[in-house]
Design a protein around this motif. Structure first.
Motif, PDB file in Angstrom:
ATOM      1  N   MET A 112      68.748  71.093  91.273  1.00  0.00           N
ATOM      2  CA  MET A 112      69.721  71.216  90.187  1.00  0.00           C
ATOM      3  C   MET A 112      69.184  70.708  88.845  1.00  0.00           C
ATOM      4  O   MET A 112      69.681  71.085  87.781  1.00  0.00           O
ATOM      5  CB  MET A 112      70.969  70.399  90.514  1.00  0.00           C
ATOM      6  CG  MET A 112      72.089  71.195  91.118  1.00  0.00           C
ATOM      7  SD  MET A 112      73.334  70.100  91.826  1.00  0.00           S
ATOM      8  CE  MET A 112      73.502  68.849  90.561  1.00  0.00           C
ATOM      9  N   LEU A 113      68.168  69.833  88.939  1.00  0.00           N
ATOM     10  CA  LEU A 113      67.746  69.097  87.740  1.00  0.00           C
ATOM     11  C   LEU A 113      67.501  69.957  86.489  1.00  0.00           C
ATOM     12  O   LEU A 113      68.037  69.650  85.425  1.00  0.00           O
ATOM     13  CB  LEU A 113      66.493  68.270  88.050  1.00  0.00           C
ATOM     14  CG  LEU A 113      66.753  67.002  88.858  1.00  0.00           C
ATOM     15  CD1 LEU A 113      65.435  66.301  89.173  1.00  0.00           C
ATOM     16  CD2 LEU A 113      67.681  66.070  88.100  1.00  0.00           C
ATOM     17  N   PRO A 114      66.688  71.019  86.591  1.00  0.00           N
ATOM     18  CA  PRO A 114      66.420  71.771  85.366  1.00  0.00           C
ATOM     19  C   PRO A 114      67.691  72.307  84.731  1.00  0.00           C
ATOM     20  O   PRO A 114      67.843  72.291  83.500  1.00  0.00           O
ATOM     21  CB  PRO A 114      65.549  72.941  85.837  1.00  0.00           C
ATOM     22  CG  PRO A 114      65.116  72.631  87.215  1.00  0.00           C
ATOM     23  CD  PRO A 114      66.010  71.569  87.767  1.00  0.00           C
ATOM     24  N   TYR A 115      68.620  72.772  85.565  1.00  0.00           N
ATOM     25  CA  TYR A 115      69.845  73.365  85.028  1.00  0.00           C
ATOM     26  C   TYR A 115      70.724  72.304  84.380  1.00  0.00           C
ATOM     27  O   TYR A 115      71.320  72.520  83.328  1.00  0.00           O
ATOM     28  CB  TYR A 115      70.594  74.101  86.151  1.00  0.00           C
ATOM     29  CG  TYR A 115      69.716  75.130  86.808  1.00  0.00           C
ATOM     30  CD1 TYR A 115      69.431  76.328  86.164  1.00  0.00           C
ATOM     31  CD2 TYR A 115      69.132  74.879  88.046  1.00  0.00           C
ATOM     32  CE1 TYR A 115      68.606  77.275  86.748  1.00  0.00           C
ATOM     33  CE2 TYR A 115      68.302  75.829  88.634  1.00  0.00           C
ATOM     34  CZ  TYR A 115      68.043  77.019  87.988  1.00  0.00           C
ATOM     35  OH  TYR A 115      67.226  77.939  88.556  1.00  0.00           O
ATOM     36  N   LEU A 116      70.776  71.134  85.031  1.00  0.00           N
ATOM     37  CA  LEU A 116      71.551  70.036  84.438  1.00  0.00           C
ATOM     38  C   LEU A 116      71.025  69.694  83.054  1.00  0.00           C
ATOM     39  O   LEU A 116      71.779  69.487  82.108  1.00  0.00           O
ATOM     40  CB  LEU A 116      71.437  68.788  85.329  1.00  0.00           C
ATOM     41  CG  LEU A 116      72.482  68.669  86.426  1.00  0.00           C
ATOM     42  CD1 LEU A 116      72.215  67.419  87.242  1.00  0.00           C
ATOM     43  CD2 LEU A 116      73.865  68.609  85.805  1.00  0.00           C
ATOM     44  N   PHE A 117      69.712  69.661  82.972  1.00  0.00           N
ATOM     45  CA  PHE A 117      69.078  69.298  81.712  1.00  0.00           C
ATOM     46  C   PHE A 117      69.424  70.312  80.625  1.00  0.00           C
ATOM     47  O   PHE A 117      69.717  69.946  79.483  1.00  0.00           O
ATOM     48  CB  PHE A 117      67.567  69.218  81.913  1.00  0.00           C
ATOM     49  CG  PHE A 117      66.865  68.494  80.808  1.00  0.00           C
ATOM     50  CD1 PHE A 117      67.000  67.117  80.676  1.00  0.00           C
ATOM     51  CD2 PHE A 117      66.082  69.177  79.896  1.00  0.00           C
ATOM     52  CE1 PHE A 117      66.361  66.447  79.652  1.00  0.00           C
ATOM     53  CE2 PHE A 117      65.445  68.506  78.873  1.00  0.00           C
ATOM     54  CZ  PHE A 117      65.574  67.133  78.758  1.00  0.00           C
ATOM     55  N   VAL A 118      69.440  71.590  81.010  1.00  0.00           N
ATOM     56  CA  VAL A 118      69.771  72.636  80.032  1.00  0.00           C
ATOM     57  C   VAL A 118      71.214  72.505  79.570  1.00  0.00           C
ATOM     58  O   VAL A 118      71.519  72.603  78.381  1.00  0.00           O
ATOM     59  CB  VAL A 118      69.527  74.034  80.635  1.00  0.00           C
ATOM     60  CG1 VAL A 118      70.167  75.098  79.753  1.00  0.00           C
ATOM     61  CG2 VAL A 118      68.049  74.284  80.759  1.00  0.00           C
ATOM     62  N   ILE A 119      72.113  72.242  80.524  1.00  0.00           N
ATOM     63  CA  ILE A 119      73.525  72.089  80.152  1.00  0.00           C
ATOM     64  C   ILE A 119      73.677  70.958  79.145  1.00  0.00           C
ATOM     65  O   ILE A 119      74.364  71.069  78.133  1.00  0.00           O
ATOM     66  CB  ILE A 119      74.386  71.830  81.403  1.00  0.00           C
ATOM     67  CG1 ILE A 119      74.434  73.089  82.267  1.00  0.00           C
ATOM     68  CG2 ILE A 119      75.798  71.408  81.016  1.00  0.00           C
ATOM     69  CD1 ILE A 119      75.077  72.893  83.613  1.00  0.00           C
ATOM     70  N   LEU A 120      72.968  69.878  79.398  1.00  0.00           N
ATOM     71  CA  LEU A 120      73.000  68.722  78.504  1.00  0.00           C
ATOM     72  C   LEU A 120      72.530  69.121  77.102  1.00  0.00           C
ATOM     73  O   LEU A 120      73.165  68.798  76.099  1.00  0.00           O
ATOM     74  CB  LEU A 120      72.094  67.634  79.079  1.00  0.00           C
ATOM     75  CG  LEU A 120      72.472  66.203  78.757  1.00  0.00           C
ATOM     76  CD1 LEU A 120      73.778  65.847  79.450  1.00  0.00           C
ATOM     77  CD2 LEU A 120      71.365  65.260  79.193  1.00  0.00           C
ATOM     78  N   LEU A 121      71.423  69.861  77.066  1.00  0.00           N
ATOM     79  CA  LEU A 121      70.883  70.300  75.772  1.00  0.00           C
ATOM     80  C   LEU A 121      71.887  71.166  75.030  1.00  0.00           C
ATOM     81  O   LEU A 121      72.076  71.024  73.820  1.00  0.00           O
ATOM     82  CB  LEU A 121      69.617  71.118  75.997  1.00  0.00           C
ATOM     83  CG  LEU A 121      68.327  70.350  76.187  1.00  0.00           C
ATOM     84  CD1 LEU A 121      67.201  71.322  76.506  1.00  0.00           C
ATOM     85  CD2 LEU A 121      67.997  69.568  74.935  1.00  0.00           C
TER      86      LEU A 121
END
Lengths: 316, 511
Positions: free
Chosen positions: A277-286
């Motif tokens: 999930m990590l990459p997607y979480l990071f994108v949502i945050l951005l």
């Protein structure tokens, strides 16, 4: 974990980040010109499927690459027409492009799913350099498409910041009216950069299906188009930082595969899902951060991003 | 009547916009080595005419001649190639790029790969030649408004412009900066260039222009040498009737302190300090004018006092009540009324009717508001009353606000704010963009409020306005208060100096 773990991880990051990198650089050009195109995912999928199909039926992977460039460009042309000429909402049009690409690629690609032996782009360890310890495997032992990506980022940077057309590109995304009164053809240039961005997204898709994955499955980009959109912001619209981000994401995306053999992950298989999930979480945050107007100005978003340009309305 | 001596001539120019005839058979001519003023009220068609000359608009009819030769401009590039360049009222500069980059933007014969040192040297050379000092490597957003204007002038000079059009160039300058600009204009004039100077400031026109063309409602009202004309003559040509410049202003009857700011600090949209320790008091029955060049914290001041912007330090008191950090609703409740700078979007809701816009404050309480319900009859009645009392010209109370002219829209806002019987009225650039008639009535309304005992904080970039109606003048520069004078004792030169940051600042910007 020893040194070789990191060498393998970094090399994999560069490899897996290449598709995203092309798409990110393409989007940087479009957004620098003032046009947001959230349809990257759709263009990547179409690039991936048409490249794979063309390579399979013609036997030439380079022809596949060419087809992907054209298909990505044509899809972006559609977006350009809808948003620049018809001045429709850029987000809506981009979403439509994503849906179109996802659906159409599934239909076109149905007969290709079983195909496993389409010709691939060649791997090419650079003689001499590939043997250097540590740096060799990280940078010089890759598929040709990866080298193209490694070169594309600095070239794009140089073009945007150090050339005359690059200066004009930055101007039309910041203040199109200013560019217009100086005789720069704002509309034409926006079209060109949006199409160019689409071509690079198509290329990114082709890099996946012809070299990195390499095969065709429905929805194979798995959100890389959306990650590219987030990376543009992470990179502050700078291609060099985009390369850093894309390779970092490549590594993070690859990490679950390496982690799953660790005792901790073997004991708790559900942790693997979280790692993925990590990459997607990071994108949502951005995206959340960048959605705030204040923040956008601060991180250097093109001031006219998302706004259609109309000459006669100015000053009225 | 062909006249070969004109450097630029426009014949029978007609330009139509939907519903408006912006230019109606306009004739205009200017010679080389001439400063020609183009005078007119807002909406008279000055900017339209010049946008036609610069290739931005295409006229329906008419011809343009440069040095006696007919030309056809399809884009600004064509105009530039014929030697016509324009300094727009809203600067056409890319904020994130450097001075040199802006100058070279769109220059075709520049090399593909940028050579920043050569670019900087070219900018420096033109700057030295015409007295336009500016750092070629600075980014536009770092420059003062006066410096940005110099960049605009350098930009068109670099392109070889022989005919320069300046659209209200002094509107954003301090008096000292304006004087510097005039010196540059004289230098260019002596160099044989043609300067077309759009303005509605009459003194300026008389002092700098050789000839004047006055436009009124899209037509030429007169073309005349500037020498010997008086302000009153020009003004009556502009509006078509006699105009009086003096206001009958009764001496201020000072009451208690209504608005008090103590050490107020706030940040701008980029989180940089915008207000630095602002302390000031406004009493009942007086107008306090905040003078300053745009972007020196005036907007942030207005927003902080009205509760729209958070303050980071300090204290605000309204009629003795501490309202520091309160949201807008509490500020309104405390008696603050606000006439915002942007009357089209902040001041009104363009698609709502005039009646609804008039009720935007009163709708919370009876007779208009009853809990969650609105009484349409009461709203209509109150709107009809206000439209009559404030002389708002509208087809009816149900007309959408966006269809009103700027002056009538401003009256809608004033009617709404004043009818709430405020303790304190904050007016930000209340007459910007209004014609002489509307300006007069807005100023009279403000003065009437003052005479009835309201405390008025007037924030304006228009020094004439500040001097005309305020009782005290407070000068702001970079978010700080530089000085304060009773208007009767204030000198325009001194105020201008402080607007540029005082002795030191004026010196720095002149180098």
């Amino acid at each position: 974990m020893d040194l070789s773990f990191f060498v393998v991880l970094l090399a994999a990051g560069i490899r897996y980040g290449t598709g995203t990198l092309f798409a990110t650089i393409g989007e940087i050009f479009a957004e620098r010109a003032g046009v947001l195109n959230v349809g990257i995912e759709g263009m990547m999928l179409m690039g991936a499927v048409t490249a794979y199909g063309a390579a399979y039926y013609t036997g030439n992977p380079w022809l596949g690459l060419l087809v992907a460039l054209i298909v990505g460009g044509v899809m972006a042309l559609l977006h350009a027409f809808v948003t620049i000429t018809l001045r429709a909402d850029q987000v809506v049009s981009g979403l439509a492009l994503t849906l179109l690409g996802a659906g159409l690629s599934a239909v076109i690609g149905a007969p290709l799913v079983e195909v496993r032996d389409a010709p691939q782009l060649p791997a090419f360890p650079i003689p001499g350099l590939a043997q250097i310890p540590i740096l060799g495997p990280i940078f010089f032992d890759h598929n040709v498409i990866v080298y193209i990506g490694l070169l594309a980022a600095p070239i794009a940077w140089w073009y945007i910041y150090r050339t005359r057309p690059g200066m004009e590109l930055r101007a039309i995304g910041e203040y199109p009216a200013a560019a217009d009164v100086l005789g720069i053809a704002v509309i034409r240039q926006r079209y060109l950069y949006v199409i160019f961005g689409g071509m690079l997204a198509g290329l990114g898709g082709a890099a996946l299906s012809l070299a990195i994955t390499p095969l065709w499955v429905e929805g194979m980009t798995a959100g890389q188009g959306w990650i590219a959109l987030g990376l543009v912001i992470f990179a502050s619209w700078n291609p060099l930082r985009a390369a850093l981000g894309a390779y970092l994401f490549g590594a993070i995306g690859r990490l679950p595969l390496d982690l799953q053999n660790l005792p901790l992950f073997l004991a708790n298989p559900q942790l693997g899902y979280f790692a993925r999930m990590l990459p997607y979480l990071f994108v949502i945050l951005l995206m959340i951060i960048s959605a705030r107007g204040n923040m956008r100005r601060r991180i250097g978003a093109p001031a006219a991003l998302g706004q259609p340009y109309v000459r006669e309305e100015r000053g009225a | 009547m062909p006249d070969a001596t004109y450097a630029v001539e426009m014949r029978d120019i007609t330009k139509r916009f939907p519903g408006v005839l912006a230019n109606d058979h306009v004739n205009f001519g200017a010679q080389a080595g001439e400063v020609h003023a183009l005078l007119g009220e807002n909406g008279a068609g000055k900017s339209t005419l010049m946008n036609v000359l610069c290739g931005l608009y295409r006229p329906e009819a008419g011809a343009i001649l440069i040095d006696g030769q007919p030309v056809h401009f399809h884009s600004p590039r064509d105009a530039i190639q014929s030697g016509v360049g324009m300094v727009h009222q809203h600067f056409m500069l890319v904020q994130s790029q450097s001075v040199a980059e802006n100058v070279f933007l769109g220059v075709r014969n520049a090399s593909f790969s940028l050579r920043s040192q050569q670019m900087a040297a070219a900018v420096q050379k033109i700057g030295d030649q015409y007295g336009l000092p500016v750092d070629p490597n600075a980014k536009i957003w770092q420059l003062s408004v006066g410096e940005q204007q110099r960049v605009e002038i350098i930009k068109i000079l670099y392109r070889g412009a022989r005919i320069l059009v300046l659209d209200e160039p002094t509107a954003v300058l301090t008096p000292q900066e304006s004087e510097m600009l005039f010196q540059t204009l004289r230098a260019m004039k002596n160099d044989g260039k043609t300067i077309i100077f759009i303005s509605h400031k009459l003194e300026e026109v008389i002092s700098i222009a050789d000839n004047v063309t006055v436009l009124r409602a899209g037509k030429v009202a007169a073309t005349t040498p500037a020498k010997g004309m008086t302000k009153a003559q020009l003004a009556s040509l502009m509006v078509g009737r006699q105009v009086f410049f003096q206001f009958d202003k009764a001496p201020a009857k000072l009451g208690e302190v209504r608005l008090a700011l103590a050490g107020v600090e706030a940040q701008d949209d980029k989180f940089l300090p915008a207000l630095r320790g602002v302390s000031l008091e406004v009493r009942s029955g007086e107008i306090v004018g905040i003078a300053g060049v745009a972007g020196n914290g005036q907007r942030e001041l207005a927003e902080t006092v009205t509760g729209l912007r958070k303050l980071t330090a300090g204290k605000i008191t309204v009629a003795g009540r501490d309202v520091t950090g309160s949201p807008p609703l509490v500020m309104i409740d405390a008696g603050i009324a606000y006439v915002p700078e942007d009357r089209h979007h902040t001041g009104t809701a363009p698609n709502l009717s005039v009646a609804e816009n008039l009720a935007l404050k009163a709708y919370r309480k009876p007779p208009i508001g009853h809990g969650a319900l609105i009484a349409p009859d009461a709203m209509q009645t109150s709107a009809v009353d206000l439209i009559r009392a404030f002389d708002i010209s509208t087809p009816g109370p149900q007309t959408p606000a966006r269809k009103l002219s700027g002056g009538n829209l401003q009256k809608v806002i004033l009617a709404r704010e004043i009818s709430a019987e405020p303790q304190v009225l904050i007016a930000a650039s209340p007459t910007r963009g209004l014609d002489i008639g509307a300006t007069e009535s807005v100023r009279k309304l403000l003065l009437a409020q003052r005479d009835e005992g309201a405390a008025i904080l007037l924030i304006s970039e228009d020094l004439d306005e500040i001097f005309a109606i305020s009782d005290r003048i407070v000068v702001m520069y970079e978010g700080s208060i530089m000085g304060e004078f009773p208007t009767a004792e204030a000198e325009i030169g001194q105020v201008g100096l402080l607007m540029a940051g005082g002795e030191h600042g004026a010196h720095a910007s002149a180098v």
